[in-house]
Design a protein around this motif. Structure first.
Motif, PDB file in Angstrom:
ATOM      1  N   ILE A 165      -5.870 -12.917   2.582  1.00 53.07           N
ATOM      2  CA  ILE A 165      -5.627 -12.168   1.341  1.00 53.07           C
ATOM      3  C   ILE A 165      -6.908 -11.450   0.910  1.00 53.07           C
ATOM      4  O   ILE A 165      -6.894 -10.262   0.569  1.00 53.07           O
ATOM      5  CB  ILE A 165      -5.131 -13.111   0.232  1.00 53.07           C
ATOM      6  N   ALA A 166      -8.021 -12.159   0.940  1.00 51.99           N
ATOM      7  CA  ALA A 166      -9.303 -11.578   0.535  1.00 51.99           C
ATOM      8  C   ALA A 166      -9.692 -10.414   1.434  1.00 51.99           C
ATOM      9  O   ALA A 166     -10.320  -9.444   0.986  1.00 51.99           O
ATOM     10  CB  ALA A 166     -10.389 -12.649   0.561  1.00 51.99           C
ATOM     11  N   LYS A 167      -9.309 -10.490   2.695  1.00 52.95           N
ATOM     12  CA  LYS A 167      -9.644  -9.434   3.658  1.00 52.95           C
ATOM     13  C   LYS A 167      -8.873  -8.155   3.375  1.00 52.95           C
ATOM     14  O   LYS A 167      -9.414  -7.048   3.490  1.00 52.95           O
ATOM     15  CB  LYS A 167      -9.348  -9.921   5.080  1.00 52.95           C
ATOM     16  N   TYR A 168      -7.596  -8.294   2.990  1.00 47.47           N
ATOM     17  CA  TYR A 168      -6.728  -7.119   2.880  1.00 47.47           C
ATOM     18  C   TYR A 168      -6.570  -6.569   1.464  1.00 47.47           C
ATOM     19  O   TYR A 168      -6.310  -5.371   1.300  1.00 47.47           O
ATOM     20  CB  TYR A 168      -5.338  -7.445   3.450  1.00 47.47           C
ATOM     21  N   PHE A 169      -6.706  -7.405   0.454  1.00 43.64           N
ATOM     22  CA  PHE A 169      -6.447  -6.948  -0.903  1.00 43.64           C
ATOM     23  C   PHE A 169      -7.744  -6.725  -1.672  1.00 43.64           C
ATOM     24  O   PHE A 169      -8.694  -7.499  -1.553  1.00 43.64           O
ATOM     25  CB  PHE A 169      -5.560  -7.956  -1.642  1.00 43.64           C
ATOM     26  N   ASP A 170      -7.767  -5.658  -2.470  1.00 39.08           N
ATOM     27  CA  ASP A 170      -8.925  -5.278  -3.282  1.00 39.08           C
ATOM     28  C   ASP A 170      -9.335  -6.456  -4.160  1.00 39.08           C
ATOM     29  O   ASP A 170      -8.526  -6.975  -4.936  1.00 39.08           O
ATOM     30  CB  ASP A 170      -8.529  -4.075  -4.134  1.00 39.08           C
ATOM     31  N   GLU A 171     -10.577  -6.852  -4.085  1.00 39.77           N
ATOM     32  CA  GLU A 171     -11.037  -8.034  -4.827  1.00 39.77           C
ATOM     33  C   GLU A 171     -10.965  -7.840  -6.331  1.00 39.77           C
ATOM     34  O   GLU A 171     -10.905  -8.817  -7.091  1.00 39.77           O
ATOM     35  CB  GLU A 171     -12.466  -8.382  -4.421  1.00 39.77           C
ATOM     36  N   THR A 172     -10.950  -6.596  -6.805  1.00 40.66           N
ATOM     37  CA  THR A 172     -10.853  -6.342  -8.244  1.00 40.66           C
ATOM     38  C   THR A 172      -9.399  -6.273  -8.707  1.00 40.66           C
ATOM     39  O   THR A 172      -9.138  -6.142  -9.910  1.00 40.66           O
ATOM     40  CB  THR A 172     -11.551  -5.021  -8.617  1.00 40.66           C
ATOM     41  N   ARG A 173      -8.458  -6.354  -7.772  1.00 36.94           N
ATOM     42  CA  ARG A 173      -7.050  -6.196  -8.123  1.00 36.94           C
ATOM     43  C   ARG A 173      -6.204  -7.382  -7.690  1.00 36.94           C
ATOM     44  O   ARG A 173      -4.990  -7.271  -7.584  1.00 36.94           O
ATOM     45  CB  ARG A 173      -6.496  -4.916  -7.474  1.00 36.94           C
ATOM     46  N   HIS A 174      -6.847  -8.515  -7.427  1.00 36.07           N
ATOM     47  CA  HIS A 174      -6.043  -9.686  -7.075  1.00 36.07           C
ATOM     48  C   HIS A 174      -6.778 -10.976  -7.457  1.00 36.07           C
ATOM     49  O   HIS A 174      -7.996 -10.990  -7.629  1.00 36.07           O
ATOM     50  CB  HIS A 174      -5.695  -9.689  -5.585  1.00 36.07           C
ATOM     51  N   SER A 191       0.823  -1.209   0.000  1.00 40.01           N
ATOM     52  CA  SER A 191       0.000   0.000   0.000  1.00 40.01           C
ATOM     53  C   SER A 191       0.859   1.262   0.000  1.00 40.01           C
ATOM     54  O   SER A 191       0.395   2.333  -0.399  1.00 40.01           O
ATOM     55  CB  SER A 191      -0.930   0.016   1.220  1.00 40.01           C
ATOM     56  N   GLY A 192       2.094   1.137   0.446  1.00 34.55           N
ATOM     57  CA  GLY A 192       3.001   2.286   0.479  1.00 34.55           C
ATOM     58  C   GLY A 192       3.664   2.574  -0.855  1.00 34.55           C
ATOM     59  O   GLY A 192       4.369   3.584  -1.000  1.00 34.55           O
ATOM     60  N   LEU A 193       3.452   1.708  -1.843  1.00 34.43           N
ATOM     61  CA  LEU A 193       4.044   1.921  -3.162  1.00 34.43           C
ATOM     62  C   LEU A 193       3.271   2.982  -3.936  1.00 34.43           C
ATOM     63  O   LEU A 193       2.052   3.062  -3.848  1.00 34.43           O
ATOM     64  CB  LEU A 193       4.040   0.612  -3.958  1.00 34.43           C
ATOM     65  N   HIS A 194       3.998   3.794  -4.692  1.00 32.68           N
ATOM     66  CA  HIS A 194       3.358   4.800  -5.535  1.00 32.68           C
ATOM     67  C   HIS A 194       3.828   4.550  -6.969  1.00 32.68           C
ATOM     68  O   HIS A 194       4.847   5.085  -7.417  1.00 32.68           O
ATOM     69  CB  HIS A 194       3.725   6.209  -5.070  1.00 32.68           C
ATOM     70  N   LEU A 195       3.080   3.714  -7.672  1.00 34.60           N
ATOM     71  CA  LEU A 195       3.454   3.310  -9.020  1.00 34.60           C
ATOM     72  C   LEU A 195       2.524   3.947 -10.039  1.00 34.60           C
ATOM     73  O   LEU A 195       1.315   4.056  -9.812  1.00 34.60           O
ATOM     74  CB  LEU A 195       3.396   1.786  -9.146  1.00 34.60           C
ATOM     75  N   ASN A 196       3.109   4.366 -11.162  1.00 36.06           N
ATOM     76  CA  ASN A 196       2.311   4.996 -12.219  1.00 36.06           C
ATOM     77  C   ASN A 196       1.531   3.970 -13.027  1.00 36.06           C
ATOM     78  O   ASN A 196       0.515   4.299 -13.642  1.00 36.06           O
ATOM     79  CB  ASN A 196       3.219   5.811 -13.145  1.00 36.06           C
ATOM     80  N   ASP A 197       2.014   2.727 -13.058  1.00 36.99           N
ATOM     81  CA  ASP A 197       1.371   1.692 -13.853  1.00 36.99           C
ATOM     82  C   ASP A 197       0.198   1.074 -13.082  1.00 36.99           C
ATOM     83  O   ASP A 197       0.099   1.177 -11.862  1.00 36.99           O
ATOM     84  CB  ASP A 197       2.381   0.584 -14.178  1.00 36.99           C
ATOM     85  N   GLN A 198      -0.677   0.399 -13.819  1.00 36.87           N
ATOM     86  CA  GLN A 198      -1.724  -0.390 -13.183  1.00 36.87           C
ATOM     87  C   GLN A 198      -1.093  -1.602 -12.513  1.00 36.87           C
ATOM     88  O   GLN A 198      -0.121  -2.175 -13.013  1.00 36.87           O
ATOM     89  CB  GLN A 198      -2.752  -0.837 -14.224  1.00 36.87           C
ATOM     90  N   VAL A 199      -1.656  -1.999 -11.393  1.00 32.31           N
ATOM     91  CA  VAL A 199      -1.079  -3.080 -10.585  1.00 32.31           C
ATOM     92  C   VAL A 199      -2.111  -4.174 -10.374  1.00 32.31           C
ATOM     93  O   VAL A 199      -3.294  -3.892 -10.129  1.00 32.31           O
ATOM     94  CB  VAL A 199      -0.595  -2.536  -9.220  1.00 32.31           C
ATOM     95  N   TYR A 200      -1.659  -5.434 -10.473  1.00 39.86           N
ATOM     96  CA  TYR A 200      -2.525  -6.576 -10.193  1.00 39.86           C
ATOM     97  C   TYR A 200      -1.713  -7.605  -9.419  1.00 39.86           C
ATOM     98  O   TYR A 200      -0.568  -7.913  -9.768  1.00 39.86           O
ATOM     99  CB  TYR A 200      -3.052  -7.196 -11.491  1.00 39.86           C
ATOM    100  N   PHE A 201      -2.311  -8.137  -8.343  1.00 38.12           N
ATOM    101  CA  PHE A 201      -1.622  -9.097  -7.485  1.00 38.12           C
ATOM    102  C   PHE A 201      -2.086 -10.518  -7.809  1.00 38.12           C
ATOM    103  O   PHE A 201      -3.279 -10.821  -7.773  1.00 38.12           O
ATOM    104  CB  PHE A 201      -1.894  -8.788  -6.010  1.00 38.12           C
TER     105      PHE A 201
END
Length: 241
Positions: free
Chosen positions: A48-57, A23-33
């Motif tokens: 993982i489901a609790k902490y990470f955005d469901e649309t991004r992992h 969450s501390g990363l500031h990236l210009n690109d789109q990110v997917y885990f």
């Protein structure tokens, strides 16, 4: 697109800290885990489901423990099925927070400058370990020296999970080796894909990294004896070809 490919095996306790670092990363690109679960028996998936955005992992895996190589291979295959551009990037890293996030910007810049594979290296000048037993350091150093000599590999660190790959390199390895990105199931898989990348004429560079084992909650999943035997088997396998 930057795909973060992270193998997971019973990392429930480390996932909250991993999310905080990401969450501390500031990236210009789109990110997917992309989490490749290797048959975890704890609550890694639900954490993982609790902490990470469901649309991004996504969490991959069939519930069977096969080893990190198999988990990485599953993740790479999934990413290849989704990646639309050759300039997409795959960042592989540990789930236990031992990867040094502070050097990621440098690794991504080197990727954009044309390097196909950027390695985080504890053996490059400025790298090192904070808490690692003498026997693990000795075995790691000895194995690295042996394989660099026998395979004529110029890089210093052969087994680190923490790397930045061009998606185009993964596609080339997949095509060159007829769909086998990684065949080894254990930790030797990192040496396997590195040698395949080099034999595919990849431009490779290393960035010094401090391995922070003290950030890990719990013990390392690597079994020293089993991994050492696997390295020798891999040596025999490839030298007999």
């Amino acid at each position: 697109m930057i795909y973060f490919l992270i193998p997971v095996y019973n990392e429930e306790a480390n996932i909250p800290n991993l999310h905080r670092e990401m969450s501390g990363l500031h990236l210009n690109d789109q990110v997917y885990f992309v989490f490749a679960d290797d048959g975890s028996s704890d609550n890694s998936k639900s954490t993982i489901a609790k902490y990470f955005d469901e649309t991004r992992h996504v969490v991959l895996g069939d519930g069977v423990n096969r080893g990190p190589g198999a988990a990485f291979n599953t993740g790479f295959k999934w990413i290849l099925s989704q990646s639309l551009a050759d300039d997409d990037v795959v960042v592989t890293m540990e789930a236990d927070c031992t990867s040094d996030i502070s050097i990621l910007d440098t690794m991504l810049v080197l990727n954009k400058l044309g390097y196909d594979l950027v390695l985080a290296s504890v053996y490059a000048q400025g790298g090192g370990f904070d808490q690692t037993s003498f026997i693990r350091k000795f075995i790691s150093a000895a194995a690295n020296f042996l394989y660099r000599f026998l395979f004529d590999i110029k890089v210093l660190t052969l087994s680190s999970f923490y790397r930045v790959y061009k998606a185009s390199l993964i596609k080339k390895i997949n095509q060159t080796y007829q769909g086998e990105i990684i065949g080894e199931s254990g930790f030797v898989s990192m040496l396997e894909i590195l040698t395949k990348a080099i034999w595919c004429n990849a431009k490779v560079i290393e960035v010094p990294m401090q391995l922070h084992s003290s950030r890990r909650i719990g013990k390392s999943k690597m079994k020293i004896l089993k991994t050492t035997i696997a390295y020798f088997r891999y040596l025999i396998k490839w030298k007999s070809r």
